[in-house]
Design a protein around this motif. Structure first.
Motif, PDB file in Angstrom:
ATOM      1  N   ALA A  93       0.832  -1.203   0.000  1.00  0.00           N
ATOM      2  CA  ALA A  93       0.000   0.000   0.000  1.00  0.00           C
ATOM      3  C   ALA A  93       0.870   1.258   0.000  1.00  0.00           C
ATOM      4  O   ALA A  93       0.549   2.238  -0.694  1.00  0.00           O
ATOM      5  CB  ALA A  93      -0.930  -0.002   1.212  1.00  0.00           C
ATOM      6  N   LEU A  94       1.973   1.228   0.735  1.00  0.00           N
ATOM      7  CA  LEU A  94       2.872   2.379   0.767  1.00  0.00           C
ATOM      8  C   LEU A  94       3.512   2.615  -0.597  1.00  0.00           C
ATOM      9  O   LEU A  94       3.581   3.754  -1.075  1.00  0.00           O
ATOM     10  CB  LEU A  94       3.947   2.175   1.833  1.00  0.00           C
ATOM     11  CG  LEU A  94       4.931   3.320   2.037  1.00  0.00           C
ATOM     12  CD1 LEU A  94       4.197   4.553   2.542  1.00  0.00           C
ATOM     13  CD2 LEU A  94       6.030   2.914   2.995  1.00  0.00           C
ATOM     14  N   LYS A  97       0.942   4.034  -2.945  1.00  0.00           N
ATOM     15  CA  LYS A  97       0.673   5.448  -2.634  1.00  0.00           C
ATOM     16  C   LYS A  97       1.820   6.335  -3.118  1.00  0.00           C
ATOM     17  O   LYS A  97       1.593   7.386  -3.735  1.00  0.00           O
ATOM     18  CB  LYS A  97       0.465   5.613  -1.128  1.00  0.00           C
ATOM     19  CG  LYS A  97       0.313   7.027  -0.659  1.00  0.00           C
ATOM     20  CD  LYS A  97      -0.999   7.601  -1.070  1.00  0.00           C
ATOM     21  CE  LYS A  97      -1.154   8.993  -0.456  1.00  0.00           C
ATOM     22  NZ  LYS A  97      -2.286   9.681  -0.999  1.00  0.00           N
ATOM     23  N   LEU A  98       3.071   5.924  -2.866  1.00  0.00           N
ATOM     24  CA  LEU A  98       4.215   6.730  -3.266  1.00  0.00           C
ATOM     25  C   LEU A  98       4.372   6.798  -4.786  1.00  0.00           C
ATOM     26  O   LEU A  98       4.810   7.812  -5.321  1.00  0.00           O
ATOM     27  CB  LEU A  98       5.500   6.177  -2.637  1.00  0.00           C
ATOM     28  CG  LEU A  98       5.631   6.340  -1.130  1.00  0.00           C
ATOM     29  CD1 LEU A  98       6.844   5.586  -0.615  1.00  0.00           C
ATOM     30  CD2 LEU A  98       5.710   7.803  -0.754  1.00  0.00           C
ATOM     31  N   ARG A 100       1.890   6.654  -6.780  1.00  0.00           N
ATOM     32  CA  ARG A 100       0.638   7.259  -7.235  1.00  0.00           C
ATOM     33  C   ARG A 100      -0.167   6.311  -8.122  1.00  0.00           C
ATOM     34  O   ARG A 100      -0.806   6.731  -9.081  1.00  0.00           O
ATOM     35  CB  ARG A 100       0.890   8.587  -7.940  1.00  0.00           C
ATOM     36  CG  ARG A 100       1.400   9.655  -7.013  1.00  0.00           C
ATOM     37  CD  ARG A 100       1.557  10.985  -7.719  1.00  0.00           C
ATOM     38  NE  ARG A 100       2.011  12.006  -6.812  1.00  0.00           N
ATOM     39  CZ  ARG A 100       3.285  12.282  -6.573  1.00  0.00           C
ATOM     40  NH1 ARG A 100       4.226  11.582  -7.138  1.00  0.00           N
ATOM     41  NH2 ARG A 100       3.615  13.244  -5.743  1.00  0.00           N
ATOM     42  N   ALA A 102      -2.478   4.338  -6.657  1.00  0.00           N
ATOM     43  CA  ALA A 102      -3.783   4.339  -5.998  1.00  0.00           C
ATOM     44  C   ALA A 102      -4.003   5.703  -5.346  1.00  0.00           C
ATOM     45  O   ALA A 102      -3.128   6.224  -4.671  1.00  0.00           O
ATOM     46  CB  ALA A 102      -3.837   3.251  -4.943  1.00  0.00           C
ATOM     47  N   ALA A 103      -5.165   6.251  -5.582  1.00  0.00           N
ATOM     48  CA  ALA A 103      -5.507   7.539  -4.969  1.00  0.00           C
ATOM     49  C   ALA A 103      -6.251   7.273  -3.664  1.00  0.00           C
ATOM     50  O   ALA A 103      -7.461   7.360  -3.592  1.00  0.00           O
ATOM     51  CB  ALA A 103      -6.356   8.359  -5.922  1.00  0.00           C
ATOM     52  N   MET A 104      -5.487   6.902  -2.648  1.00  0.00           N
ATOM     53  CA  MET A 104      -6.095   6.620  -1.345  1.00  0.00           C
ATOM     54  C   MET A 104      -5.497   7.545  -0.292  1.00  0.00           C
ATOM     55  O   MET A 104      -4.389   8.061  -0.470  1.00  0.00           O
ATOM     56  CB  MET A 104      -5.901   5.158  -0.961  1.00  0.00           C
ATOM     57  CG  MET A 104      -4.460   4.750  -0.701  1.00  0.00           C
ATOM     58  SD  MET A 104      -4.289   3.091  -0.088  1.00  0.00           S
ATOM     59  CE  MET A 104      -4.136   2.197  -1.597  1.00  0.00           C
ATOM     60  N   LYS A 105      -6.236   7.733   0.761  1.00  0.00           N
ATOM     61  CA  LYS A 105      -5.746   8.567   1.848  1.00  0.00           C
ATOM     62  C   LYS A 105      -4.604   7.853   2.560  1.00  0.00           C
ATOM     63  O   LYS A 105      -4.546   6.624   2.605  1.00  0.00           O
ATOM     64  CB  LYS A 105      -6.868   8.847   2.846  1.00  0.00           C
ATOM     65  CG  LYS A 105      -7.939   9.751   2.312  1.00  0.00           C
ATOM     66  CD  LYS A 105      -8.938  10.074   3.400  1.00  0.00           C
ATOM     67  CE  LYS A 105     -10.001  11.006   2.871  1.00  0.00           C
ATOM     68  NZ  LYS A 105     -10.978  11.348   3.906  1.00  0.00           N
ATOM     69  N   LEU A 106      -3.713   8.642   3.130  1.00  0.00           N
ATOM     70  CA  LEU A 106      -2.568   8.081   3.831  1.00  0.00           C
ATOM     71  C   LEU A 106      -3.005   7.285   5.058  1.00  0.00           C
ATOM     72  O   LEU A 106      -2.346   6.306   5.439  1.00  0.00           O
ATOM     73  CB  LEU A 106      -1.614   9.202   4.228  1.00  0.00           C
ATOM     74  CG  LEU A 106      -0.191   8.808   4.569  1.00  0.00           C
ATOM     75  CD1 LEU A 106       0.447   8.080   3.405  1.00  0.00           C
ATOM     76  CD2 LEU A 106       0.615  10.014   4.953  1.00  0.00           C
ATOM     77  N   TYR A 108      -5.480   5.272   5.230  1.00  0.00           N
ATOM     78  CA  TYR A 108      -5.817   3.921   4.786  1.00  0.00           C
ATOM     79  C   TYR A 108      -4.569   3.081   4.535  1.00  0.00           C
ATOM     80  O   TYR A 108      -4.593   1.865   4.694  1.00  0.00           O
ATOM     81  CB  TYR A 108      -6.675   3.958   3.527  1.00  0.00           C
ATOM     82  CG  TYR A 108      -8.023   4.609   3.725  1.00  0.00           C
ATOM     83  CD1 TYR A 108      -8.733   4.455   4.907  1.00  0.00           C
ATOM     84  CD2 TYR A 108      -8.583   5.384   2.727  1.00  0.00           C
ATOM     85  CE1 TYR A 108      -9.954   5.045   5.089  1.00  0.00           C
ATOM     86  CE2 TYR A 108      -9.817   5.982   2.893  1.00  0.00           C
ATOM     87  CZ  TYR A 108     -10.500   5.812   4.084  1.00  0.00           C
ATOM     88  OH  TYR A 108     -11.723   6.394   4.270  1.00  0.00           O
ATOM     89  N   VAL A 109      -3.493   3.737   4.138  1.00  0.00           N
ATOM     90  CA  VAL A 109      -2.231   3.027   3.907  1.00  0.00           C
ATOM     91  C   VAL A 109      -1.711   2.443   5.215  1.00  0.00           C
ATOM     92  O   VAL A 109      -1.160   1.341   5.240  1.00  0.00           O
ATOM     93  CB  VAL A 109      -1.192   3.980   3.278  1.00  0.00           C
ATOM     94  CG1 VAL A 109       0.184   3.350   3.224  1.00  0.00           C
ATOM     95  CG2 VAL A 109      -1.633   4.411   1.892  1.00  0.00           C
TER      96      VAL A 109
END
Length: 134
Positions: A93-94, A97-98, A100, A102-106, A108-109
């Motif tokens: 997930a990290l 996110k890094l 980009r 997945a457009a998820m809130k941090l 949720y990560v």
């Protein structure tokens, strides 16, 4: 497939050092690598640990295994497996996110990491305060 303590420590330090070197290169913008490539030492180390854990858990299925006092050991190994999977979920997930993907809130990560830390605290409390009744 038994490793001595010195081999385990050396392997841990080697993969940690390799990961930190790659992370510093990425953060200094010296290497334009993908975040998933930066985490390759972590993936390799986790794969080695998962294989060793699964082999130990599968060893209970062989004939001639003495199951006495094995339920606690199996519960502990199951917790280790869940912890490794939570760590893997956090790393994936990290990286997503890094990079980009997945457009998820941090927040949720970090859910798998929080679950791992809470489980670790529960296990620590259980190991400290558990009184065995014989």
């Amino acid at each position: 497939m038994r490793m001595s303590l010195a081999q385990r420590v050396l392997l841990t330090w080697l993969f940690t050092l390799l990961f930190l070197i790659m992370l510093v290169l990425k953060l200094d913008e010296k290497a334009p690598w993908n975040w998933f490539l930066i985490f390759i030492p972590v993936w390799i180390f986790d794969t080695i640990l998962l294989v060793m854990l699964i082999v130990k858990m599968a060893g209970r299925c062989k004939s001639g295994f003495d199951p006495r006092n094995g339920s606690q050991n199996m519960k502990k190994k199951a917790w280790y497996l869940i912890a490794m999977l939570l760590k893997l979920a956090f790393c994936l997930a990290l990286c997503a996110k890094l990079q980009r993907f997945a457009a998820m809130k941090l927040a949720y990560v970090f859910i798998p990491l929080w679950a791992l830390l809470i489980g670790g605290m529960v296990e620590l409390g259980y190991n400290i305060f558990y009184v065995r009744r014989d």
